[in-house]
Scaffold this motif. Structure first.
Motif, short mmCIF file in Angstrom:
data_model
loop_
_atom_site.label_atom_id
_atom_site.label_comp_id
_atom_site.label_asym_id
_atom_site.label_seq_id
_atom_site.Cartn_x
_atom_site.Cartn_y
_atom_site.Cartn_z
N VAL A 115 0.83 -1.20 0.00
CA VAL A 115 0.00 0.00 0.00
C VAL A 115 0.87 1.25 0.00
O VAL A 115 0.57 2.23 -0.68
CB VAL A 115 -0.94 0.01 1.22
N PHE A 319 -4.00 -2.64 -4.16
CA PHE A 319 -3.51 -2.15 -2.88
C PHE A 319 -3.38 -0.62 -2.84
O PHE A 319 -2.75 -0.08 -1.95
CB PHE A 319 -2.16 -2.81 -2.56
N PRO A 321 -4.81 3.10 -2.01
CA PRO A 321 -5.59 3.48 -0.82
C PRO A 321 -6.94 4.11 -1.16
O PRO A 321 -7.22 5.26 -0.81
CB PRO A 321 -4.66 4.48 -0.12
#
Length: 740
Positions: A115, A319, A321
């Motif tokens: 992330v 991944f 955000p």
């Protein structure tokens, strides 16, 4: 109880006063499975907040994570550091990381690192100076260069470099005009928001089947909640337009909603971005490996801030955000490129379905050749399905025929059969395009010495060196090693004795140029077109009709539309059937079905000729007959009888070490410690098919269980009883796809 940071107390980091202090747990993007506790003044930041905290000798960026276990005494905790202004991770993403870590058996911190892969996104970029047109001051001395700059300038600010490039001058001219007051300096964010999709735009007219599929998926989106739905449509049936309607429906439902379209390969991503822009009137946010650092930062920041409503990207885009992800589309869901084999090992299709399930939104899967796992999920009622049984605009499916190479062998030293040569001759005579497909890069897959039989392998590896004649080099496709082709055998010193064995695309191209010297011939592989732009040039030339014969690997097999392509010749249809891969037949069917599906996608009918020495193989017979369902039923029966996925579970345990003795001892000790359990079978240890890579030796164990066995729990209990020595590394792959 949460772990404590591995640092010594110093006078600067003595415990904080209990009064007014609270505890905060921080997960770092490191291979750590639990967060660490810190003290903070007042209320702790909410979960998902990006912060800095002392870790070892430095401060490290991490994320506030939900607390676990009993809190330690506050006077023993270190102080929390800086709190970033970046929006906090959404609760569903935190839950997804926790779930994915448990499923893949990789540390939570390793998932978080995926992330936080854009290192400078938290601080944000420095504002940049741009220039916009203003009132021309009186008495300004004009030159041709200055006039060009002012003509190129407008109310929208541009950087000095961009403005100078538009005017064909140096940026000094731009800055000189700013000093003279003819251009206004404006501070701009270098990461502008992405223009939102225009949801009022109508898409193209849909066929009845497309309309029914779009309405069915639209109803699922309107209903809300999680469902996985498969668009099962033949090649050229218009699956993309159907899921574009799904994207529009999801984004219309909620003004803050975001959608993600996953594609398996970068070669598909770049032209697809233009297609999305044409449909929605705005370019989507891209995410793939060819982006610059600044482009990656822009996409990451704008996704996090909700200012990128539609994202198109490769598997790692899962991944990003997203604060309000409401739809994921997985195009070509069957494609093996969705399996990440390095770092954290995961399958993006399965992770996408899991993310949708955890957050409560739909996931759309699309394929002309869906994976057996997906087909079984549909058959057992876990997934919905809509079908597109015919090509768009009444285009016909290609006529597929097998060429038995035992009966119609090519000339000595050649690779194209008389039947395939005749078909290409016909296409050239009528001005239609041909594609010769061979999923093998380079000139020849094996180079050996005629005198002593020595095989050329990569140093410290058991992988064969592939000859690339265009560059006169031998290349290892597993390690990246390359060397000039030697003039003498390194084993026996025989001069000019090294001989190429077997064909690659370069060798087929050599034969094609000999046979058709006047034809316009191009080769397309990741070697001949190593970057997206060079690959795009070849694909655009093919689409424009300026190539007569394209010789290509799988990069040309899917997602491309060539109106004048009416013949596909598969040089070696047996190539994917060798080896012990349980999905070999399924992958062969998918790949050959996709590549043959490039033929006849417009008005002219297409045909495909498959050269094979195994015409009796069920997968090839199914391709020729067009009976996909019968092939999948037979494949399912074989997997069910053997207890292989999707009717059972598999996990691969790979041990790696430079120390072969320690490796073998560890592998045997690991097998001996395997706890007996009902419905569990442990196979191995055995050497990996390619035993050495880059000097590292590898041994594998395969765990096979019934479908109702919690394989991660079994592995966890087993590994707790075994200490893996320092020189040996253990890697776990849940549901492995690669068996090399």
């Amino acid at each position: 109880m949460n772990q404590q940071p591995p640092i010594e107390k110093t006078s600067e980091l003595e415990g904080v006063e209990a009064s007014g202090a609270a505890r905060a747990s921080v997960l770092f993007p490191l291979p750590l499975d639990k967060p660490y506790d810190y003290a903070c003044e007042g209320e702790p930041p909410p979960p998902g907040s990006f912060v800095k905290a002392p870790f070892g000798p430095r401060e490290v960026a991490g994320v506030i994570w939900p607390s676990e276990g009993e809190p330690p005494s506050l006077d023993k905790l270190k102080k929390l550091g800086e709190i970033f202004e970046t929006p906090a991770l959404a609760p569903d993403l935190i839950a997804f990381i926790d779930w994915a870590a448990a499923y893949t058996m990789f540390p939570k911190g390793a998932l978080l690192r995926m992330v936080m892969r854009v290192s400078d996104a938290l601080d944000g970029p420095r504002m940049q100076t741009a220039f916009a047109k203003t009132h021309e001051p009186q008495g300004l001395r004009m030159t041709a260069q200055r006039k060009a700059v002012l003509a190129a300038a407008g109310p929208e600010p541009k950087s000095a470099i961009d403005l100078a490039a538009s005017a064909g001058v140096s940026d000094a001219v731009v800055r000189g005009l700013a000093e003279a007051g003819a251009l206004a300096r404006v501070e701009v964010d270098p990461d502008p928001p992405f223009v939102p999709p225009d949801l009022s735009r109508d898409g193209p007219a849909l066929s009845d089947d497309q309309q029914f599929a779009a309405e069915t998926i639209g109803a699922i989106i309107a209903e809300g909640g999680h469902k996985a739905v498969l668009i099962d449509g033949v090649t050229g049936s218009g699956k993309t337009e159907v899921y574009f309607e799904a994207v529009a429906a999801a984004l219309k439902k909620d003004g803050q909603a975001q959608a993600l379209i996953l594609l398996p390969e970068i070669a598909l991503t770049l032209p697809f971005l233009k297609r999305v822009e044409e449909r929605f009137g705005a370019a989507p946010a891209p995410w793939h490996s060819d982006l610059t650092a600044a482009q990656r930062r822009r996409t990451w920041r704008r996704v996090a801030e909700g200012q990128a409503r539609l994202v198109v990207g490769a598997r790692s885009a899962l991944f990003l955000p997203f604060p309000k992800l409401q739809l994921i589309v997985v195009d070509e869901e069957h494609d093996g490129a969705y399996k990440q084999e390095e770092g954290v090992i995961y399958h993006a299709r399965d992770m996408a379905v899991a993310r949708g399930s955890l957050a409560g939104f739909p996931v759309v899967l699309a394929s002309a050749t869906p994976s057996l796992e997906t087909v079984v999920n549909v058959d057992e009622g876990r997934y919905e399905a809509v079908g597109l049984a015919s090509r768009f605009a009444d285009a016909a499916m290609p006529d597929i025929r097998l060429i038995d190479m035992r009966e119609y062998a090519p000339e000595a030293g050649k690779w194209l059969s008389p039947s395939l040569v005749a078909a290409v001759n016909h296409n050239l005579s009528v001005g239609e395009q041909s594609l010769l497909f061979l999923n093998r890069r380079g000139y020849a897959p094996l180079t050996l010495c005629r005198r002593c039989g020595h095989r050329m392998t990569a140093p410290g590896s058991d992988s064969m060196l592939v000859e690339h004649r265009f560059e006169n080099r031998l290349v290892c496709h597993h390690t990246g090693f390359s060397m000039p082709k030697p003039s003498a055998c390194p084993a026996c010193n025989a001069v000019d004795a090294l001989t190429p064995c077997g064909p690659g695309v370069e060798r087929v191209a050599e034969e094609a140029r000999e046979r058709w010297p006047k034809a316009r011939i191009a080769v397309l592989s990741s070697d001949t077109a190593p970057g997206p732009s060079s690959m795009r040039e070849v694909l655009d030339a093919m689409k424009a009709g300026v190539i007569d014969i394209l010789i290509a690997t799988q990069v040309a097999a899917k997602g491309h539309h060539f109106p004048e392509l009416t013949l596909v010749g598969v040089v070696d249809a047996d190539l994917g059937l060798a080896g012990g891969d349980l999905r070999a037949a399924e992958r062969t069917y998918q790949l050959l079905s996709q590549v043959t599906g490039r033929a006849g996608r417009a008005e002219k009918p297409g045909r495909a000729l498959l050269q094979t020495y195994q015409p009796q193989a069920p997968v090839l017979a199914a391709l020729a007959s067009g009976d996909r369902d019968a092939f999948l039923a037979a494949e399912a029966m074989g997997r069910r009888d053997l207890g292989f996925p999707p009717y059972g579970r598999l996990a691969a345990l790979t041990l790696r070490s430079l120390d072969e003795k320690a490796l073998e001892q560890t592998a045997n000790a690991l097998k001996a410690a395997a706890p007996p359990a009902d419905g569990v079978e442990v196979l191995g240890p055995a050497r990996a098919p390619i035993y050495r890579l880059r000097g590292v030796a590898r041994m594998r164990l395969l765990v096979k269980t019934r479908r109702n066995v919690h394989i991660q729990a079994y592995l966890s209990d087993w590994l707790k009883a075994v200490k893996i020595p320092g020189p040996v590394r253990l890697v776990i792959d849940i549901n492995p796809y690669s068996f090399l």
